[in-house]
Design a protein around this motif. Structure first.
Motif, PDB file in Angstrom:
ATOM      1  N   ARG A   1      30.360  50.073  44.072  1.00  0.00           N
ATOM      2  CA  ARG A   1      31.797  50.166  44.256  1.00  0.00           C
ATOM      3  C   ARG A   1      32.498  48.659  43.828  1.00  0.00           C
ATOM      4  O   ARG A   1      31.624  47.730  44.317  1.00  0.00           O
ATOM      5  N   ARG A   2      33.480  48.584  43.199  1.00  0.00           N
ATOM      6  CA  ARG A   2      34.020  47.211  42.722  1.00  0.00           C
ATOM      7  C   ARG A   2      35.175  47.180  43.836  1.00  0.00           C
ATOM      8  O   ARG A   2      35.895  48.087  44.003  1.00  0.00           O
ATOM      9  N   GLN A   3      35.426  45.895  44.233  1.00  0.00           N
ATOM     10  CA  GLN A   3      36.521  45.626  45.083  1.00  0.00           C
ATOM     11  C   GLN A   3      37.987  45.628  44.262  1.00  0.00           C
ATOM     12  O   GLN A   3      38.022  44.851  42.929  1.00  0.00           O
ATOM     13  N   LEU A   4      38.909  46.078  44.510  1.00  0.00           N
ATOM     14  CA  LEU A   4      40.214  46.128  43.938  1.00  0.00           C
ATOM     15  C   LEU A   4      41.016  44.876  44.307  1.00  0.00           C
ATOM     16  O   LEU A   4      40.995  44.335  45.379  1.00  0.00           O
ATOM     17  N   GLY A   5      42.122  44.580  43.680  1.00  0.00           N
ATOM     18  CA  GLY A   5      43.014  43.447  43.861  1.00  0.00           C
ATOM     19  C   GLY A   5      42.769  42.443  42.809  1.00  0.00           C
ATOM     20  O   GLY A   5      41.495  42.059  42.043  1.00  0.00           O
ATOM     21  N   GLY A   6      43.604  41.477  42.488  1.00  0.00           N
ATOM     22  CA  GLY A   6      43.316  40.421  41.631  1.00  0.00           C
ATOM     23  C   GLY A   6      43.479  41.352  40.081  1.00  0.00           C
ATOM     24  O   GLY A   6      43.929  42.327  39.975  1.00  0.00           O
ATOM     25  N   GLU A   7      42.945  40.525  39.043  1.00  0.00           N
ATOM     26  CA  GLU A   7      42.618  41.010  37.754  1.00  0.00           C
ATOM     27  C   GLU A   7      41.341  41.707  37.719  1.00  0.00           C
ATOM     28  O   GLU A   7      40.299  41.189  38.001  1.00  0.00           O
ATOM     29  N   TYR A   8      41.573  43.122  37.188  1.00  0.00           N
ATOM     30  CA  TYR A   8      40.532  43.943  36.815  1.00  0.00           C
ATOM     31  C   TYR A   8      40.669  44.883  35.825  1.00  0.00           C
ATOM     32  O   TYR A   8      41.968  45.198  35.513  1.00  0.00           O
ATOM     33  N   LEU A   9      39.600  45.574  35.255  1.00  0.00           N
ATOM     34  CA  LEU A   9      39.966  46.623  34.143  1.00  0.00           C
ATOM     35  C   LEU A   9      39.485  48.029  34.854  1.00  0.00           C
ATOM     36  O   LEU A   9      38.737  47.969  35.616  1.00  0.00           O
ATOM     37  N   SER A  10      40.055  49.093  34.360  1.00  0.00           N
ATOM     38  CA  SER A  10      39.658  50.389  34.663  1.00  0.00           C
ATOM     39  C   SER A  10      39.242  51.255  33.552  1.00  0.00           C
ATOM     40  O   SER A  10      39.632  51.027  32.501  1.00  0.00           O
ATOM     41  N   CYS A  11      38.255  51.956  33.886  1.00  0.00           N
ATOM     42  CA  CYS A  11      37.773  52.854  32.728  1.00  0.00           C
ATOM     43  C   CYS A  11      37.798  54.317  33.472  1.00  0.00           C
ATOM     44  O   CYS A  11      37.278  54.756  34.219  1.00  0.00           O
TER      45      CYS A  11
ATOM     46  N   THR B   1      45.256  53.163  40.810  1.00  0.00           N
ATOM     47  CA  THR B   1      44.279  51.909  40.673  1.00  0.00           C
ATOM     48  C   THR B   1      44.528  51.401  39.223  1.00  0.00           C
ATOM     49  O   THR B   1      44.424  50.405  38.807  1.00  0.00           O
ATOM     50  N   CYS B   2      44.440  52.690  38.210  1.00  0.00           N
ATOM     51  CA  CYS B   2      44.849  52.232  36.784  1.00  0.00           C
ATOM     52  C   CYS B   2      45.931  51.449  36.471  1.00  0.00           C
ATOM     53  O   CYS B   2      46.085  50.668  35.552  1.00  0.00           O
ATOM     54  N   ALA B   3      47.007  51.917  37.305  1.00  0.00           N
ATOM     55  CA  ALA B   3      48.406  51.652  36.979  1.00  0.00           C
ATOM     56  C   ALA B   3      48.374  49.778  37.417  1.00  0.00           C
ATOM     57  O   ALA B   3      49.254  49.158  36.705  1.00  0.00           O
ATOM     58  N   HIS B   4      47.484  49.551  38.258  1.00  0.00           N
ATOM     59  CA  HIS B   4      47.618  48.040  38.922  1.00  0.00           C
ATOM     60  C   HIS B   4      46.578  47.346  38.055  1.00  0.00           C
ATOM     61  O   HIS B   4      46.524  46.019  38.347  1.00  0.00           O
ATOM     62  N   SER B   5      45.666  47.988  36.914  1.00  0.00           N
ATOM     63  CA  SER B   5      44.468  47.166  36.315  1.00  0.00           C
ATOM     64  C   SER B   5      45.153  46.507  35.169  1.00  0.00           C
ATOM     65  O   SER B   5      46.462  46.721  34.512  1.00  0.00           O
ATOM     66  N   ALA B   6      44.594  45.384  34.766  1.00  0.00           N
ATOM     67  CA  ALA B   6      45.016  44.703  33.371  1.00  0.00           C
ATOM     68  C   ALA B   6      44.983  45.485  32.050  1.00  0.00           C
ATOM     69  O   ALA B   6      46.049  45.591  31.260  1.00  0.00           O
ATOM     70  N   VAL B   7      44.054  46.448  32.087  1.00  0.00           N
ATOM     71  CA  VAL B   7      44.002  47.364  30.997  1.00  0.00           C
ATOM     72  C   VAL B   7      43.000  48.536  31.524  1.00  0.00           C
ATOM     73  O   VAL B   7      42.133  48.336  32.330  1.00  0.00           O
ATOM     74  N   THR B   8      43.648  49.788  31.010  1.00  0.00           N
ATOM     75  CA  THR B   8      42.590  50.974  31.308  1.00  0.00           C
ATOM     76  C   THR B   8      42.168  51.575  30.058  1.00  0.00           C
ATOM     77  O   THR B   8      42.652  51.649  28.979  1.00  0.00           O
ATOM     78  N   VAL B   9      40.728  51.492  30.143  1.00  0.00           N
ATOM     79  CA  VAL B   9      40.151  52.183  28.998  1.00  0.00           C
ATOM     80  C   VAL B   9      39.979  53.720  29.147  1.00  0.00           C
ATOM     81  O   VAL B   9      39.519  54.017  30.290  1.00  0.00           O
ATOM     82  N   ILE B  10      40.480  54.566  28.406  1.00  0.00           N
ATOM     83  CA  ILE B  10      40.472  56.136  28.468  1.00  0.00           C
ATOM     84  C   ILE B  10      39.534  56.593  27.359  1.00  0.00           C
ATOM     85  O   ILE B  10      39.877  56.360  26.099  1.00  0.00           O
TER      86      ILE B  10
END
Length: 288
Positions: A32-42, A91-100
């Motif tokens: 599990r990754r911690q959410l918050g700050g800058e992160y990417l979502s896949c 979570t994706c809406a708050h990520s820097a970039v979402t990879v789909i």
């Protein structure tokens, strides 16, 4: 950046850690990754989850970009499972970039049939419209969408064109909705053993099922990048020895990308994100 080893000695696919986020009922690839700050979502299916590989491309992307990468890969997923999951969307809406990941068009609830809201590969029921189109078929025997669609096209390829058209139209609409919900800051990744072609070559081709070049073009304007990673059948077979699978799983393991293809995917996605950050405009890279 140094990458970790692709295979852990003695590890089985079932030993890979899983985790959950927020109120989502789904179990994703861990840790599990911690959410918050800058992160990417896949977001994606079996390939994003990384079935049978020790290090899926989201993990490698995390190392390449030096950013936490949340892996929302879900085995056999369709677009519907993510559109229906508020935790994933937020979570994706708050990520820097979402990879789909490009997912097939067959595992979608549509006017002809309903799929399970979480296990999108599961067939639930046929609509009155589909039963009228195929009156000779007893739909109570089907449990999976692929099996049901196999029967439809075998029974009447001409009638199946109506179903195919519906699925392809709906795929475009739902992909546009998904990119809107994650904030249109998405990189779309095609990872398969073939490239996208015209509709005539994908009526019953490999995954992602029924998705064509024209369909990708219809959503590309809403993306910050489009990446294509194609693994040849020979490469896939050669990678079998680098995969993690148990007794009786060899044939299934042959159907998914190997570790080197995951590495190529991560590199191409990282390049697309960096290019977008470095300059404005569309970013499109194809990997043969």
């Amino acid at each position: 950046m140094k990458r970790t080893g692709m295979i852990a000695g003695g590890t089985r696919a079932s030993d890979f850690p899983t985790c959950r986020y927020g109120t989502s009922p789904l179990s994703f690839r861990g840790p599990r990754r911690q959410l918050g700050g800058e992160y990417l979502s896949c977001i994606g299916g079996t390939e994003t989850y990384g079935r049978y590989v020790a290090q899926p491309f989201p993990d490698i992307l995390e190392q390449d970009m030096d950013l936490r990468c949340v892996n929302f890969g879900y085995v056999n997923a369709g677009i519907d499972v993510f559109l229906g999951d508020a935790t994933v969307i937020e979570t994706c809406a708050h990520s820097a970039v979402t990879v789909i990941q490009v997912l097939g068009a067959h595992n979608l609830t549509n006017r002809f049939y309903t799929v399970h809201p979480r296990r999108n590969d599961r067939f639930v029921k046929a609509s009155a419209m589909l039963r009228a189109l195929y009156p000779e078929i007893d739909f109570t025997h089907f449990h999976f969408t692929r099996h049901m669609l196999d029967c439809l096209i075998e029974t009447s390829p001409s009638r199946f064109e109506l179903v195919l058209s519906e699925l392809q139209r709906l795929w475009i609409a739902k992909m546009r909705l998904l990119t809107d919900r994650v904030g249109r800051k998405a990189v779309l990744v095609w990872i398969a053993d073939r490239g996208p072609g015209g509709s005539e070559s994908t009526v019953w081709g490999g995954a992602p099922l029924f998705v064509t070049r024209a369909m990708l073009d219809a959503v590309e304007g809403r993306l910050i990048g489009l990446v294509e990673v194609v693994e040849t059948p020979q490469e896939r077979a050669a990678a079998l020895g680098d995969k993690v699978f148990g007794p009786g799983e060899q044939q299934v393991a042959l159907q998914v990308p190997g570790p080197r293809t995951h590495m190529r995917a991560a590199d191409a996605i990282a390049d697309a994100i960096r290019a977008r950050r470095a300059a404005s405009g569309e970013c499109h890279r194809r990997i043969g």
